[in-house]
Design a protein around this motif. Structure first.
Motif, PDB file in Angstrom:
ATOM      1  N   ASP A 286       0.834  -1.199   0.000  1.00 38.76           N
ATOM      2  CA  ASP A 286       0.000   0.000   0.000  1.00 38.76           C
ATOM      3  C   ASP A 286       0.866   1.245   0.000  1.00 38.76           C
ATOM      4  O   ASP A 286       2.103   1.160   0.041  1.00 38.76           O
ATOM      5  N   PHE A 292       2.724  -1.548   4.415  1.00 43.05           N
ATOM      6  CA  PHE A 292       2.860  -2.989   4.587  1.00 43.05           C
ATOM      7  C   PHE A 292       3.257  -3.609   3.256  1.00 43.05           C
ATOM      8  O   PHE A 292       3.124  -3.006   2.187  1.00 43.05           O
ATOM      9  N   GLY A 306       6.048  -5.110   7.862  1.00 48.30           N
ATOM     10  CA  GLY A 306       6.062  -3.659   7.996  1.00 48.30           C
ATOM     11  C   GLY A 306       7.061  -3.256   9.060  1.00 48.30           C
ATOM     12  O   GLY A 306       7.752  -4.091   9.651  1.00 48.30           O
ATOM     13  N   SER A 308       8.334  -1.829  12.699  1.00 51.53           N
ATOM     14  CA  SER A 308       7.911  -1.874  14.098  1.00 51.53           C
ATOM     15  C   SER A 308       8.873  -1.040  14.915  1.00 51.53           C
ATOM     16  O   SER A 308       8.709   0.152  15.069  1.00 51.53           O
ATOM     17  N   ARG A 330       0.369  -5.709  16.077  1.00 52.23           N
ATOM     18  CA  ARG A 330       0.133  -4.612  15.129  1.00 52.23           C
ATOM     19  C   ARG A 330       0.020  -5.131  13.698  1.00 52.23           C
ATOM     20  O   ARG A 330      -0.859  -4.709  12.943  1.00 52.23           O
ATOM     21  N   LEU A 331       0.886  -6.071  13.327  1.00 50.05           N
ATOM     22  CA  LEU A 331       0.810  -6.622  11.979  1.00 50.05           C
ATOM     23  C   LEU A 331      -0.456  -7.458  11.798  1.00 50.05           C
ATOM     24  O   LEU A 331      -1.062  -7.459  10.716  1.00 50.05           O
ATOM     25  N   GLN A 333      -3.278  -6.801  13.230  1.00 50.31           N
ATOM     26  CA  GLN A 333      -4.343  -5.812  13.045  1.00 50.31           C
ATOM     27  C   GLN A 333      -4.358  -5.269  11.619  1.00 50.31           C
ATOM     28  O   GLN A 333      -5.417  -5.087  11.019  1.00 50.31           O
ATOM     29  N   THR A 334      -3.166  -5.019  11.073  1.00 48.01           N
ATOM     30  CA  THR A 334      -3.085  -4.551   9.688  1.00 48.01           C
ATOM     31  C   THR A 334      -3.657  -5.594   8.742  1.00 48.01           C
ATOM     32  O   THR A 334      -4.445  -5.283   7.834  1.00 48.01           O
ATOM     33  N   SER A 337      -7.404  -5.744   8.961  1.00 50.59           N
ATOM     34  CA  SER A 337      -8.076  -4.560   8.432  1.00 50.59           C
ATOM     35  C   SER A 337      -8.247  -4.637   6.916  1.00 50.59           C
ATOM     36  O   SER A 337      -9.202  -4.089   6.377  1.00 50.59           O
ATOM     37  N   GLN A 436       3.759   7.573  11.633  1.00 53.21           N
ATOM     38  CA  GLN A 436       2.565   7.024  12.283  1.00 53.21           C
ATOM     39  C   GLN A 436       1.508   8.104  12.466  1.00 53.21           C
ATOM     40  O   GLN A 436       0.315   7.884  12.214  1.00 53.21           O
ATOM     41  N   ASP A 439      -0.071   8.922   9.058  1.00 52.92           N
ATOM     42  CA  ASP A 439      -1.065   7.934   8.634  1.00 52.92           C
ATOM     43  C   ASP A 439      -2.368   8.092   9.417  1.00 52.92           C
ATOM     44  O   ASP A 439      -3.468   7.979   8.864  1.00 52.92           O
TER      45      ASP A 439
END
Length: 464
Positions: A286, A292, A306, A308, A330-331, A333-334, A337, A436, A439
């Protein structure tokens, strides 16, 4: 009765998911010896260089030294994008070296995608290669603006076959959540990166290259390389140490070891794949600032990565790929999503590794005939293909052959060193906190690129 047993925690580290357990290491250097060429580092750069040198002159006595095992570094931990992405900023390099030189560089990298595929087939290296291209997506208006500019830039730099897609056309390839726009670049293949590294290691050994693992270089200089087990005396010494360069004497500030992390799911059931699509095995990314990158793996998992912890104070490195658990969260969650279809699929593995970033974010290839020292690296995360072209270029430089490759703009390019600590840590940490924040700002309605990111890019000297 249904089972309510807790889902096992993902495996953490152990280098990466791409290895089926720790490989059996090759023997270390058995003692001091002479060679024609000594290469330090058995990642893609070192292995490809050994391959092309041996192809050019089978009589060469070539020794490759590796601190752990072939593919231990970024070559065995990356996202598996065999892409034509340039390891640097085309606009900046064009201002310095001319537009034609950069167009030639881009075309050479696109051609290298097919060359790697051809060599793998010729040498019977099963690296799970599928040339499905790359699908880049935008999930908010600011990302869509950058995506349109990126697609236009690809065309302006002579990248053929790039197709801009609507959300509906993107969904025909992969059914992702929240996509506004996308483009497809055909110059990329999905690979299993560790399989390529290990296959190259076996290939160069078969050609007569001496590869010694568990043999860390303690000193590199004109005429030889010292290890705990002896010295390799050679008139030509080539450094292919990428993200581990900062550990070498006198090179702590040459390239910054930037950290990147990944997770891989358990194998995904066929009924879910039927909903997702992804039949073309495109690599996926993206245009977020904290972007990512992902692939559908050979064994039908999803591997996604991605940033961290982007940088550890004092250029410290990870411990065999161990990653903070918050990074795995976190990854995950990405992933959920963009692909809520896999929300119930457990995460099998998390890991991380380092890539080398020069201060101006531009890779380099160089060789000094007077000292016999050469090097290549600083690929800023775009090294899977670039290593192949760097190795072919280094081969021509070492053999004194003038070629189209030796005229490319990264040959002889020099970057200034990174700032000393704590400025280095503060700067990189601040840059990624800014990304961060940018975004977050863009996902909440900013129509254009957040000014926070623009400022961070300018301060960092990062391509944008």
């Amino acid at each position: 009765m249904p089972s309510h047993a807790p889902t096992p925690a993902p495996t953490n580290g152990h280098v990466s998911h791409w290895f089926d357990g720790p490989p059996v290491p090759r023997p270390p250097l058995p003692g001091s010896r002479d060679a024609d060429i000594c290469i330090v580092g058995a990642g893609y750069t070192g292995l490809w260089t050994a391959y092309y040198l041996k192809q050019a002159d089978p009589s060469l006595r070539i020794v490759v030294l590796e601190a752990r095992f072939a593919g231990f570094g970024a070559s065995g931990r990356n996202g598996g994008w065999l892409s034509g992405l340039v390891p640097g900023d085309r606009e900046r390099m064009a201002r310095q070296y001319g537009r034609d030189a950069v167009v030639a560089w881009q075309r050479a990298l696109n051609d290298a995608v097919d060359e790697v595929i051809d060599v793998a087939a010729r040498e019977n290296i099963d690296a799970g290669i599928v040339k499905g291209g790359t699908l880049e997506i935008a999930r908010n208006p600011a990302q869509a603006t950058r995506l349109a500019a990126a697609a236009d830039a690809e065309s302006r730099w002579g990248v053929d076959g790039v197709a801009t897609l609507t959300a509906g056309e993107s969904a025909q390839r992969i059914r992702l959540a929240g996509v506004l726009a996308a483009y497809h670049n055909p110059h990329c293949a999905r690979i299993q990166p560790a399989s390529l590294a290990r296959g190259l290691a076996d290939t160069v050994q078969r050609l007569g290259v001496d590869l010694y693992e568990r043999s860390p270089a303690t000193e590199i200089g004109p005429g030889g390389v010292a290890t705990p087990w002896g010295t390799v005396r050679a008139p030509i010494v080539l450094r292919a140490t990428e993200g581990f360069t900062a550990r070498l004497p006198g090179l702590r500030r040459r390239w910054l070891p930037m950290n990147s992390s990944m997770i891989a799911t358990e194998p995904i059931p066929q009924r879910i794949w039927e909903d997702i699509g992804w039949q073309g095995r495109e690599t996926l990314g993206d245009t977020a600032h904290g972007f990512f990158y992902a692939q559908r793996t050979v064994d039908d998992r999803i591997a996604i990565g991605g940033r961290s912890v982007p940088y550890r104070f004092g250029s410290r490195l990870d411990r065999d790929g161990q990653v903070p658990r918050r990074t795995i969260t976190r990854l995950r969650q990405t992933l959920h999503s963009i692909l809520p279809q896999v929300a119930d699929v457990p995460i099998a593995h998390g890991w991380c590794g380092v890539l080398a970033v020069p201060r101006d974010w531009e890779a380099t290839v160089d060789f000094d005939p007077s000292s016999g020292l050469g090097w290549a690296g600083g690929y800023v995360g775009h090294g899977v293909t670039a290593t192949n072209r760097a190795a072919r270029t280094l081969t021509d430089l070492v053999l004194g052959r003038s070629s189209a490759l030796t005229e490319l703009p990264w040959v002889g390019h020099r970057s200034r060193g990174w700032e000393p600590e704590p400025l280095r840590w503060i700067g990189v940490r601040g840059m990624y906190l800014a990304y961060q924040a940018a975004d977050w700002h863009e996902f909440r309605g900013s129509a254009g690129t957040s000014p926070i990111a623009v400022i961070a890019d300018r301060i960092a000297g990062r391509p944008h």
